[in-house]
Design an enzyme around this catalytic site. Structure first.
Site, short mmCIF file in Angstrom:
data_model
loop_
_atom_site.label_atom_id
_atom_site.label_comp_id
_atom_site.label_asym_id
_atom_site.label_seq_id
_atom_site.Cartn_x
_atom_site.Cartn_y
_atom_site.Cartn_z
N SER A 64 131.27 12.00 79.93
CA SER A 64 131.31 11.10 81.08
C SER A 64 132.30 9.96 80.93
CB SER A 64 129.92 10.53 81.35
OG SER A 64 129.46 9.80 80.23
N HIS A 117 129.52 16.00 84.96
CA HIS A 117 130.86 15.67 85.48
C HIS A 117 131.72 16.90 85.71
CE1 HIS A 117 130.15 11.40 85.16
NE2 HIS A 117 129.39 11.74 84.13
N LYS A 170 127.36 13.53 92.06
CA LYS A 170 128.74 13.20 91.70
C LYS A 170 129.66 14.08 92.55
CE LYS A 170 127.04 11.94 87.12
NZ LYS A 170 126.67 10.54 87.35
N1 PMP Z 1 124.35 12.99 82.54
C1 PMP Z 1 125.58 12.46 82.47
C2 PMP Z 1 126.56 13.04 81.50
C3 PMP Z 1 125.93 11.40 83.31
O1 PMP Z 1 127.14 10.85 83.22
C4 PMP Z 1 124.99 10.90 84.22
C5 PMP Z 1 125.30 9.79 85.22
N2 PMP Z 1 126.27 8.92 84.93
C6 PMP Z 1 123.72 11.45 84.23
C7 PMP Z 1 123.43 12.51 83.40
C8 PMP Z 1 122.66 10.91 85.14
O2 PMP Z 1 122.77 11.43 86.39
P1 PMP Z 1 122.13 10.65 87.65
O3 PMP Z 1 123.14 9.62 88.03
O4 PMP Z 1 121.91 11.69 88.66
O5 PMP Z 1 120.86 10.03 87.15
#
Ligand code: PMP
Length: 404
Positions: free
Chosen positions: A196, A224, A255
């Site tokens: 991320s 992502h 996303k």
């Molecule tokens: N996993 C990863 C790798 C993320 O980057 C994120 C959000 N930034 C999440 C899970 C969490 O997802 P959500 O925003 O739907 O809670």
């Protein structure tokens, strides 16, 4: 109601005063380290340019990678679901919150991912916490990449399993740690496919081979990558032909897919186990119907128009190469997420502020999101950015980052 005694009043007044003082002392510590976070209000939708504090600026840190959050088909699907199902599921899934839209989007996700079944969670955070805690416990070990997302870290902690953190993308280190874990009842290897905050890719083929060799389960978070990489946007695991080697497929709907929520996909046994054991699934209100319907429409779009993701990746690579040619340190060109390493947290904040002055909004990413000393600007490109947007961002970055 009885009048409070004066003693109680004095006590509660003192407690409140000391709470406020303690809290502001905590904030002072964060501020001094350049780690204070603040909410910024974005007027309007997640589009290439947005209005912040009354000024129109370019947005280069949204995860609306494909622009689907405002795609007419996605918005129309959400609107239809609002009309038909109302604004809320108003109940947890196992009580009365499992609605037709949830069943439909889960079938669509399972087919898209090439898995037997899928389960929608209300967020990706909950999907990771729920899956890890449902799968491993005290007698087990979780092997987790050192750069995994906070939701994976928290899932590991809550599971009460022993947590073995392996060096980022380091297969040899994973092997060493698996060797040290032979006493564990079960071993679960967890990684992101596209990281991320770094935008680089995991060596999934090697990780999966090692997991198999040691009899470990494999879980991959495609938060992502989903929608952007792979056939029909199905992700990096599918692109690398590893679907059957991965036991637990995680991805988000909030996303690239432009909606909200998340999924876990895999075998029917996995999904049945999660329905019974994942506390972050069981003890929370179901995803709002409009979000489920919007996600389903987005999945249809990425399957129908797979060039959306590949075109974004090609543009991101060209943009990253231009930044490099202009002397900026861009460690990876693996994805649409381009980190520009700055170093200290205060410096990253100052650079982001200069960029905002020049009309480009990129959030400064600091600890604990990334390790100390690696604060950065995390640029994310959107398919909806035009050539002029990219040119303006390039020029602003070259000016602002070079002034360090
Ligand atoms: N996993 C990863 C790798 C993320 O980057 C994120 C959000 N930034 C999440 C899970 C969490 O997802 P959500 O925003 O739907 O809670």
């Amino acid at each position: 109601m009885a009048e409070p005694s004066s003693k109680t009043e004095i006590f509660s007044h003192a407690a409140r005063a000391s709470f406020a003082a303690e809290a502001s002392r905590e904030l002072d510590v964060l501020r001094a380290a350049g780690l204070e976070r603040r909410l910024r209000t974005i007027e309007g939708a997640q589009e290439p340019s947005v209005v912040i504090d009354g000024r129109r600026v370019l947005l280069f840190c949204s995860n609306n990678y494909l622009g689907l959050a405002t795609h007419p088909e996605v918005v129309a699907a959400a609107r239809r679901a609002l009309d038909r199902f109302g604004a809320s599921a108003a109940s947890s899934r196992l009580i009365s919150g499992h609605m037709r839209v949830h069943a439909d989007v889960e079938s669509a996700i399972a087919a898209w991912k090439g898995c037997a079944d899928a389960l929608v969670f209300s967020t990706g955070y909950q999907a990771n916490v729920g899956a890890i805690t449902a799968l491993v416990g005290r007698e087990d070990v979780v092997l987790s990449d050192e750069l995994n997302h906070a939701s994976i870290i928290d899932g590991c902690r809550l599971s009460r399993a022993r947590v073995a953190i392996y060096k980022h993308n380091d297969v040899e280190d994973l092997i060493r740690r698996l060797e040290d874990s032979r006493e564990a009842r079960r071993a679960l290897v967890v990684t992101e496919s596209v990281f991320s905050m770094d935008g680089d890719r995991a060596p999934l083929g090697d990780l999966a081979a090692v997991a198999k060799q040691y009899g470990a389960w494999m879980m991959v978070d495609e938060a992502h990558a989903a929608g952007v990489f792979g056939p029909g946007g199905a992700g990096v695991v599918a692109e690398e032909g590893l679907s059957d080697a991965v036991d637990v497929h995680v991805g988000t709907l909030g996303k690239a897919l432009g909606s909200f929520g998340a999924y876990v996909a895999g075998s029917r046994a996995l999904i049945d186990l999660l329905v019974n054991r994942a506390r972050s699934f069981i003890f929370t209100t179901a995803l709002p119907p409009a979000c489920a319907a919007a996600a389903q429409a987005a999945i249809e779009i990425v399957q129908r128009e797979p060039h959306l993701g590949s075109a974004l990746l090609a543009r991101a690579r060209t943009f990253g190469e231009r930044l490099r040619a202009s002397g900026l340190s861009v460690p990876h060109l693996d994805s649409h997420i381009l980190p520009i390493l700055i170093g200290s947290a205060p410096e990253a904040v100052a650079t982001a502020a200069r960029l905002l002055e020049r009309g480009v909004y990129v959030a400064a990413i600091r600890p604990p999101t990334v390790p100390p000393g690696t604060s950065r600007l995390r640029l994310s490109l959107m398919a909806t950015h035009g050539d002029a947007d990219l040119a303006a961002a390039h020029d602003a970055l070259v000016q602002c980052v070079a002034r360090r």
